[in-house]
Design a protein around this motif. Structure first.
Motif, mmCIF file in Angstrom:
data_model
loop_
_atom_site.group_PDB
_atom_site.id
_atom_site.type_symbol
_atom_site.label_atom_id
_atom_site.label_comp_id
_atom_site.label_asym_id
_atom_site.label_seq_id
_atom_site.Cartn_x
_atom_site.Cartn_y
_atom_site.Cartn_z
ATOM 1 N N ARG A 119 -10.786 2.775 49.984
ATOM 2 C CA ARG A 119 -10.976 1.385 50.415
ATOM 3 C C ARG A 119 -11.425 0.561 49.226
ATOM 4 N N GLY A 141 -9.172 -4.356 52.480
ATOM 5 C CA GLY A 141 -9.119 -3.392 51.392
ATOM 6 C C GLY A 141 -8.495 -2.067 51.715
ATOM 7 N N ARG A 142 -7.829 -1.939 52.854
ATOM 8 C CA ARG A 142 -7.178 -0.678 53.210
ATOM 9 C C ARG A 142 -5.667 -0.892 53.279
ATOM 10 N N SER A 143 -4.976 -0.496 52.241
ATOM 11 C CA SER A 143 -3.513 -0.498 52.293
ATOM 12 C C SER A 143 -3.044 0.793 52.958
ATOM 13 N N LYS A 198 -3.966 3.770 50.658
ATOM 14 C CA LYS A 198 -5.422 3.985 50.643
ATOM 15 C C LYS A 198 -5.908 4.511 51.977
ATOM 16 N N ALA A 251 -8.091 -9.991 46.641
ATOM 17 C CA ALA A 251 -6.776 -9.368 46.766
ATOM 18 C C ALA A 251 -5.739 -10.086 45.916
ATOM 19 N N GLU A 276 -3.958 -6.100 52.061
ATOM 20 C CA GLU A 276 -5.334 -5.844 51.628
ATOM 21 C C GLU A 276 -6.305 -6.886 52.177
#
Length: 298
Positions: free
Chosen positions: A92, A81-83, A86, A106, A76
């Motif tokens: 996101r 913020g993009r796993s 996601k 995170a 993350e």
């Protein structure tokens, strides 16, 4: 749509992700992480077979923290913020002001996720997401983050209804250069949704928009024309002008005529059509009449 306000007092139109999409993303992430953790534990079981029970337990705890807590935090942080889950679901993680998250965001989310997702099997996260107006779990609340949707379906553009046939082409000489784009957008939105409005409210809006349009163009509307029909005809005229301007065939570019320098002998112009020199005119002998002996009148 969430009204997120930045530090510059700019309202961001972000759509918070709801529980179904977030749950699907978490399931995909846990599937990947648990699969990796299982493979690593099988390898460590063969590697630490000669160690005692305490050492094996320590290795197991370290592997759990590293794979199921450290790896999601690192992903993350590095992906802003993009796993994996996601990214597959079009989600996101962002800050409350709409900016990208950092390591501390995170870290708080990952630490709270151990309790919300792993220990309680996601029950606490589901309850918190259902109670929250933005669908946030406890990790988002403590970290000051929000999960939003990145892939938003495009809105369907409704066509503007055509004007009555007896008004087509009636405003061809109307000057529309002083009408701002904001007024055009308001008129278009009204025309595409006027059938969904209350008749009285729609008539009042049409009259107000028509008055604004008349004030901008400087030409009064023809008597007896309804306000909605007047707006349709003017919008149709503007669209016709834009289409004619966009699809107008471009004519051949004029050939510039070179100016000869001082003292230079002018030569042939490239691309010019040669013109034949005029034929020489033969001199005409003029005969002077002789006097006839008539005196001019007195």
């Amino acid at each position: 749509m969430s009204d997120l306000v930045t530090g510059d007092a700019v309202v961001l139109g972000l759509r918070p992700a709801r529980l179904p999409s977030r749950a699907l993303a978490i399931v995909l992430d846990l599937l990947v992480y648990v699969t990796g953790y299982t493979v690593i534990m099988i390898g460590l079981a063969y590697a630490t077979a000669s160690l005692d029970v305490a050492a094996q337990a320590a290795v197991a705890v370290a592997s759990f923290v590293l794979v199921l807590v450290g790896v999601p935090i690192a992903i993350e942080t590095l992906s802003h913020g993009r796993s994996l889950g996601k990214l597959a679901c079009g989600l996101r993680v962002v800050r409350d002001d709409g900016g990208p998250i950092r390591f501390r965001h995170a870290l708080v989310r990952g630490a709270m996720g151990v309790v919300e997702l792993l220990v309680t099997f996601g029950s606490v996260a589901c309850i918190a997401s259902l109670v929250s107006a933005r669908g946030r779990r406890l990790g988002d609340v403590f970290a000051g983050t929000l999960v939003v949707r990145e892939r938003v379906p495009a809105a369907r553009v409704m066509p503007v209804p055509p004007p009555p046939p007896w008004l087509a082409g009636r405003f061809a000489g109307l000057d529309l250069s002083a009408v701002p784009e904001g007024l055009w957008m308001a008129i278009r939105q009204y025309l595409t949704r006027m059938n969904q409005l209350d008749p009285q409210v729609g008539a009042a809006m049409a009259a107000r928009l028509a008055d604004d349009l008349v004030a901008r163009t400087g030409a009064p509307a023809p008597p007896g024309v309804p306000a909605a029909a007047f707006l349709m005809a003017v919008v149709h005229e503007r669209q016709s002008r834009d289409a004619a301007r966009a699809f107008r065939p471009a004519g051949p570019a004029p050939v510039p005529t070179p100016v000869p320098a001082a003292g230079a002998v002018p030569g042939p112009v490239p691309g010019a059509v040669p013109v034949a020199a005029p034929a020489p005119v033969a001199p005409v002998e003029v005969q002077v009449p002789r006097a006839g002996g008539f005196a001019p009148p007195a």
